[in-house]
Motif scaffolding. Sequence first.
Motif, short mmCIF file in Angstrom:
data_model
loop_
_atom_site.label_atom_id
_atom_site.label_comp_id
_atom_site.label_asym_id
_atom_site.label_seq_id
_atom_site.Cartn_x
_atom_site.Cartn_y
_atom_site.Cartn_z
N GLY A 155 -3.86 13.89 -6.67
CA GLY A 155 -2.62 13.17 -6.93
C GLY A 155 -1.50 13.62 -6.01
N ARG A 156 -1.43 14.93 -5.77
CA ARG A 156 -0.40 15.44 -4.86
C ARG A 156 -0.61 14.93 -3.44
NH1 ARG A 156 0.01 21.83 -6.69
NH2 ARG A 156 0.83 21.46 -8.80
N TYR A 157 -1.87 14.91 -3.01
CA TYR A 157 -2.13 14.43 -1.66
C TYR A 157 -1.87 12.93 -1.56
CZ TYR A 157 -4.37 13.34 2.74
OH TYR A 157 -4.62 12.88 4.00
N ARG A 158 -2.20 12.19 -2.63
CA ARG A 158 -1.95 10.75 -2.63
C ARG A 158 -0.45 10.48 -2.50
NH1 ARG A 158 -4.12 9.74 -7.16
NH2 ARG A 158 -6.21 9.22 -6.39
N GLU A 159 0.35 11.26 -3.22
CA GLU A 159 1.80 11.09 -3.14
C GLU A 159 2.31 11.45 -1.75
OE1 GLU A 159 5.85 12.94 -5.22
OE2 GLU A 159 3.87 13.35 -6.10
N ALA A 160 1.77 12.54 -1.18
CA ALA A 160 2.20 12.94 0.17
C ALA A 160 1.82 11.90 1.20
CB ALA A 160 1.57 14.29 0.53
N SER A 161 0.62 11.31 1.07
CA SER A 161 0.20 10.29 2.03
C SER A 161 1.04 9.02 1.91
CB SER A 161 -1.28 9.96 1.82
OG SER A 161 -1.50 9.38 0.55
N GLN A 162 1.49 8.70 0.70
CA GLN A 162 2.36 7.54 0.54
C GLN A 162 3.73 7.79 1.18
OE1 GLN A 162 1.68 4.43 -0.65
NE2 GLN A 162 -0.42 5.21 -0.61
N GLU A 163 4.21 9.02 1.10
CA GLU A 163 5.46 9.35 1.77
C GLU A 163 5.31 9.21 3.28
OE1 GLU A 163 6.81 13.18 0.64
OE2 GLU A 163 7.16 12.67 -1.46
N LYS A 202 6.55 14.87 7.51
CA LYS A 202 5.80 14.52 6.30
C LYS A 202 4.29 14.52 6.57
CE LYS A 202 9.48 11.79 4.12
NZ LYS A 202 9.63 12.71 2.98
N ARG A 247 5.41 5.44 4.06
CA ARG A 247 6.76 4.88 4.02
C ARG A 247 7.57 5.32 5.24
NH1 ARG A 247 5.95 5.77 -1.64
NH2 ARG A 247 6.79 7.88 -1.49
#
Length: 598
Positions: free
Chosen positions: A233-241, A204, A244
């Motif tokens: 937004g896509r990078y923010r989602e990827a960084s949250q993955e 990830k 986690r």
Amino acid sequence: MQIRDLPYTDPGEPDVRSGPRFLLWLGRQQLAGQLKSTAWGLLHQCGLAGLPLGVGIAVQAVIDRSGTRLALAGGLIALLGVAIAVGDTMLHRTAVTNWITAAARVQQLLARKTAELGSVLTRRVAAGEVVAVSTGDVEKIGWFVEALSRFAAAATALVIICVGLVLYQPALGIVVAIGVPVLALAVLPLLPPATRRADVQREKAGRATELASDTVAGLRVLRGIGGEELFLGRYREASQEVRRAAVRSARMWSLISAVQVLLPGVLLIVVVWYGAALARDGRIQVGELVTVYSAVTLMLFPLRHFEEIAMAYSFSRPSAKRAARVLALGRATDPSGTDTGVPSRTSEGPSGDLYDPATGLLAPEGRFTAVVCGDPDAAGRLAERLGGHAAEADELPSALLGGVALDGLALDAARTAVLVQDKDPVLLSGTLHELLDVPSSGKVAPDEALAAAQCGDVLDALAQASVDTDGDPMRTRITERGRSLSGGQRQRLALARSLVTDPEVLVLDEPTSAVDSHTESRVAGGIKRLRAGRTTVVFSSSPLLLDLADRVVLVHDGEVASVGVHRELLRTDTRYRAVVTRETDEETKALQTWEETA
């Protein structure tokens, strides 16, 4: 190898069959450094292991009221303290040296591979993965190499301590000798799930890195279409993955750490309970109990290295696998075996017609050949193959220059003979003088190349941007990747750099795609004039450039479909006309019907 000796004269030929094999090869290359670090580690660990003996002797001497033995115990403890200090200092020094030199070796191997493959590399491996391998993965591989010698010293010290305790006090020593292997192996069932979670985290993180690098590279385009927020937004989602996944991985490693704290504590309780019972029965002395108790307590320190080596290996294994995958890419053959990736104009290469057996494309020696290809990606791959840069995965026959296969030549000879400029050339940061200071034949002066590439306005812009160079454009610095210049200016400077080299064969992929038609016409004339008598192949669909070519070749569906001159092909070949004039399918069919009825 010392840090002061870097870089390596030759980093060697790595074993890239798998990640573990690559790590094993890397360890063998640093065998001397590993042995040195292990020796210092043993001195440190054995010094720690000897402290309990000194303490036990001192305690028993106090009980027995023996001043002589107390003095001897004090001297032993002092000597062991010196051994611990020296061993720890030199262990850290040599282990960090192993880390840095291993990382430097991997970076040199990656740099050599990048120079060897050129733009083919990013076609085989994502740019983000290349960045990840050359940065984070290199550090993880170095960490494993550094931790290996400390683990070897710790494991050897544990064996010595267990054997020593069995000989010193068999009753308690046997308990310790049985318990220590159990402690060391207890975490093994937890390693596979921990490794899987760590792999997910790295996967990830790699995707997030690729997304970030692609976003930065296309930032100008994103701003033009208002897509910054979308990609943010896509990078923010990827960084949250990634976050986690990192938390899940950390939980497993924290469980492993807890087990390695809990089980030694249990062993310590068993030793104290059993030892107290033996001392109460008079079977051992109090000093012996203190010695065994202290030894078990200090054994917790080397046991930590088992957790570290497991973590280092689990993190470095996929990193080594990625590095091995990149390093496994290569040309079909490399007979020299000593390529450095740096062209040498002193090498004598073949000359003659340039021919690609896969498509049937022929570029006669000394002539200006234009190639029209409707698929830009196919054109790029063909251009790379004409330069002998295609990787092994292509599984296509090599291009021939004068009947000699380019991928059968040494890399420096192949690149001296054929130079390929792709459609997205890169300008490195530095002055214009440094940009044009490249290996060349010496027959084309920089000012001639700049004039042929129509760089007059670029020179004016650089002169105006000059701050401390007295308006000299040749000494004005160009920012990284030429970001301070427009696309057309970067393209023309890259063309001037290619013209300065004056290779036997020059292959240009869309060299005028970013300039206006008036400039394009002058650039085409400059290329033909400066390259007179030299073999030049230009991939383009521009009528202005095609009209000046001595020979025009249409490549359709992976093979040569038509050969002629521009105006003739424009009149007689509908497929050629469709690519060059951008006719629609309806217009092409109507024209074909008209030609058939005429």
